[in-house]
Design an enzyme around this catalytic site. Structure first.
Site, mmCIF file in Angstrom:
data_model
loop_
_atom_site.group_PDB
_atom_site.id
_atom_site.type_symbol
_atom_site.label_atom_id
_atom_site.label_comp_id
_atom_site.label_asym_id
_atom_site.label_seq_id
_atom_site.Cartn_x
_atom_site.Cartn_y
_atom_site.Cartn_z
ATOM 1 N N ARG A 108 0.722 -1.168 -0.033
ATOM 2 C CA ARG A 108 -0.134 0.116 0.025
ATOM 3 C C ARG A 108 0.854 1.328 0.173
ATOM 4 O O ARG A 108 1.785 1.337 0.495
ATOM 5 C CB ARG A 108 -0.978 0.030 1.444
ATOM 6 C CG ARG A 108 -1.798 -1.197 1.056
ATOM 7 C CD ARG A 108 -2.786 -1.329 2.474
ATOM 8 N NE ARG A 108 -1.845 -0.962 3.454
ATOM 9 C CZ ARG A 108 -2.309 -0.290 4.405
ATOM 10 N NH1 ARG A 108 -3.634 0.230 4.619
ATOM 11 N NH2 ARG A 108 -1.570 -0.002 5.604
ATOM 12 N N SER A 177 7.618 -5.631 6.634
ATOM 13 C CA SER A 177 7.374 -6.493 7.732
ATOM 14 C C SER A 177 7.991 -7.915 7.341
ATOM 15 O O SER A 177 6.956 -8.909 7.243
ATOM 16 C CB SER A 177 5.872 -6.498 7.836
ATOM 17 O OG SER A 177 5.473 -5.199 7.786
ATOM 18 N N ASP A 230 5.962 -3.802 10.662
ATOM 19 C CA ASP A 230 4.407 -3.342 10.799
ATOM 20 C C ASP A 230 3.943 -3.308 12.148
ATOM 21 O O ASP A 230 3.224 -2.316 12.716
ATOM 22 C CB ASP A 230 3.431 -4.390 10.217
ATOM 23 C CG ASP A 230 3.786 -5.810 10.272
ATOM 24 O OD1 ASP A 230 4.749 -6.084 11.116
ATOM 25 O OD2 ASP A 230 2.990 -6.562 9.719
HETATM 26 C C1 BGC Z 1 7.506 -11.152 10.009
HETATM 27 C C2 BGC Z 1 7.475 -10.126 10.798
HETATM 28 C C3 BGC Z 1 6.061 -9.256 10.715
HETATM 29 C C4 BGC Z 1 5.027 -10.643 10.696
HETATM 30 C C5 BGC Z 1 3.668 -9.900 10.530
HETATM 31 C C6 BGC Z 1 6.309 -11.927 10.154
HETATM 32 O O1 BGC Z 1 6.343 -13.139 9.218
HETATM 33 O O2 BGC Z 1 8.609 -12.026 9.935
HETATM 34 O O3 BGC Z 1 8.316 -9.080 10.500
HETATM 35 O O4 BGC Z 1 5.916 -8.208 11.772
HETATM 36 O O5 BGC Z 1 4.925 -11.447 9.810
HETATM 37 O O6 BGC Z 1 3.246 -9.216 9.504
#
Ligand code: BGC
Length: 499
Positions: A108, A177, A230
């Site tokens: 996004r 993320s 995130d």
């Molecule tokens: C990632 C994290 C992320 C989470 C939620 C996980 O697979 O390793 O960095 O915060 O997913 O999106």
């Protein structure tokens, strides 16, 4: 009756008996097969049990692992990464900022205008763009060029001159993320991919720099001011609205949590962190593991066949990427060992064919004849003729999987509260003021929690159950919608060089 008549009657009787025997045999076999299906579900339920006693063991294990991860690099499966964010937004941020949010199958682009007074957002514009499978597994250049050109089109469309002086570089919050080793607020190296991404040449690279270079190439005068996970974006937005927010949790495609830690408790970076105060720590709790987690043979086979075996164990029991797949594995075994899903073994043997949103829709089917379950089985899995009692059994499997996931996530949350002394277990030391526990807010985002009400109810209920009635009223789980994207923009504002 003559001899011939007698013979005919005897023949008929033998035939009737034979038919009856076949029918009885069939019914007995079918009852046995039904019994087998029920037994499989019962075994699964027992192996997935999350009594409050077991959840408390998970709470303790989470707190212990947090300590270990803070003590030394690699000291725990919990990475406990520094974020260098030592100041959370408080509502005074002002100006128009952009954000990019990459963390799943969509990314996004956002433009947010902050008023500068009283946590007020004046405008909020968003564009959502799907990421194709090719981009998820291609090269880093393809991915970042695509992102930068989408951002450029968005900026050209939305940048109507508000608050922007031409030729002044704009600051961007970049939500990325995946596990990152953060080098500063605005830079960090990708450690590994999760959630189905696999762009090999990006591992080990500074993803903020990759984006800065791609933006430069497309002629965008922008720079990453904050590179955030995130969870960190969600914590920032939660704190922007409510300063009692001390932790954030994402339960969507993947799962993770972050929280505000005292820098003197981050022993592994004692030399690096000169100032005393607080810092946001990104736990990467998806990789948490403990022998107290109720693991079943289905979890083991899912992990064995996954591209990241022995990793993201907690995530594989909790997050949206996997719940439907666990259910599918149980149904496949039921189809193999009973006849409750006629001719379905083939259809149920395709990995990930049952996506979590479909599973949630079946779980939440409130119709007395489970019509929606029947429709989803027919339309999406091409399985027809499933009896009502078999559909009920299927819903029970969904319930077991979701309940376990939600309750484990709840134990994770209480684990964080325990680590920072907000679970009420340590009396005065636990942040109590004049005998009362302190109000504590945990911001939550992610489709599973926000959009799946059974999951949300199970999680809320388990947090209250573990905390007990004295402390639970002081802990507030607050949905922070769009925290990951808007939170990155507010962090860009907080850490902007133009501020
Ligand atoms: C990632 C994290 C992320 C989470 C939620 C996980 O697979 O390793 O960095 O915060 O997913 O999106």
């Amino acid at each position: 009756m003559g001899g011939a008549g007698l013979g005919l009657a005897a023949g008929c009787a033998v035939a009737t008996c034979a038919i009856a025997a076949v029918m009885v045999g069939h019914r007995v076999r079918s009852r046995r097969r039904w019994g087998r299906a029920v037994a499989l579900v019962r075994e699964f339920e027992e192996a997935s049990a999350t009594s409050v006693g077991r959840l408390r063991q998970v709470v303790d294990a989470m707190a212990v692992e947090m300590h270990a991860g803070l003590a030394s690099e690699g000291g725990s499966k919990l990475r406990m990464s520094l974020t260098f964010i030592d100041n959370l937004p408080d509502g005074s941020e002002e100006g128009t900022y952009y954000a990019l949010d990459l963390g799943g199958t969509n990314f996004r682009v956002l433009q947010i205008q902050f008023s500068g007074k009283g946590s007020m957002i004046l405008t909020h514009r968003v564009q959502r763009q799907p990421i194709s499978q090719e981009l998820m597994t291609g090269t880093r250049e393809e991915l970042f060029n695509f992102i930068a050109s989408t951002l450029k089109q968005f900026v050209q469309r939305e940048d109507d001159g508000i608050d922007q002086i031409p030729d002044v570089r704009k600051d961007l919050g970049f939500t990325f993320s995946f596990p990152v080793r953060q080098l500063s607020v605005s830079s960090g190296l990708l450690i590994k991919w999760t959630k189905g991404f696999s762009i090999k040449d990006a591992v080990g690279k500074d993803v903020a720099q990759c984006l800065n270079e791609a933006m430069l190439k497309t002629g965008l005068n922008m720079r990453v001011a904050a590179l955030v996970n995130d969870t960190v974006g969600t914590l920032a937005l939660g704190h922007y609205y409510d300063v009692d927010t001390v932790a954030a949790v994402i339960i969507g495609t993947g799962t993770n949590a972050c929280y505000l830690e005292r820098t003197d408790a981050i022993i592994k970076y004692q030399g690096l962190l000169m100032n005393s105060g607080d810092m946001v720590v990104n736990m990467e709790w998806g990789n948490f593991w403990s022998s107290h987690l109720p693991r079943t043979p289905y979890d083991i086979s899912l992990d064995d066949e996954s591209p990241n075996r022995n990793e993201q164990g907690f995530e594989k029991m909790i997050s949206g990427m996997y719940l439907g797949e666990i259910v599918r594995r149980v149904l496949q075994r039921m189809a193999e060992e009973s006849d409750i899903f006629p001719d379905a073994v083939q259809n149920l043997s395709v990995p990930f064919v049952l996506r979590t949103p479909l599973m949630a829709a079946m779980h939440e089917d409130g119709s007395p004849d489970l019509r929606e379950v029947g429709r989803i089985l027919e339309d999406h899995l091409k399985i027809s003729g499933v009896s009502l009692k078999a559909r009920r059994l299927l819903v029970r499997v969904c319930d077991i999987v979701t309940r376990r996931a939600a309750r484990l996530a709840a134990a994770g949350i209480v684990g964080i509260l325990k680590k920072i002394g907000r679970d009420g277990s340590a009396g005065v030391a636990s942040g109590r003021t004049k005998g009362k526990p302190r109000r504590t807010v945990v911001a939550i985002e992610g489709g599973l929690y926000v959009g799946y009400s059974m999951f949300r109810e199970y999680l809320n209920e388990a947090v209250a159950e573990i905390l007990g009635e004295e402390v639970a009223p002081y802990v507030c789980l607050r949905v922070c919608e769009d925290g990951s994207g808007t939170g990155a923009a507010v962090l860009a504002a907080a850490y902007s060089s133009n501020r």
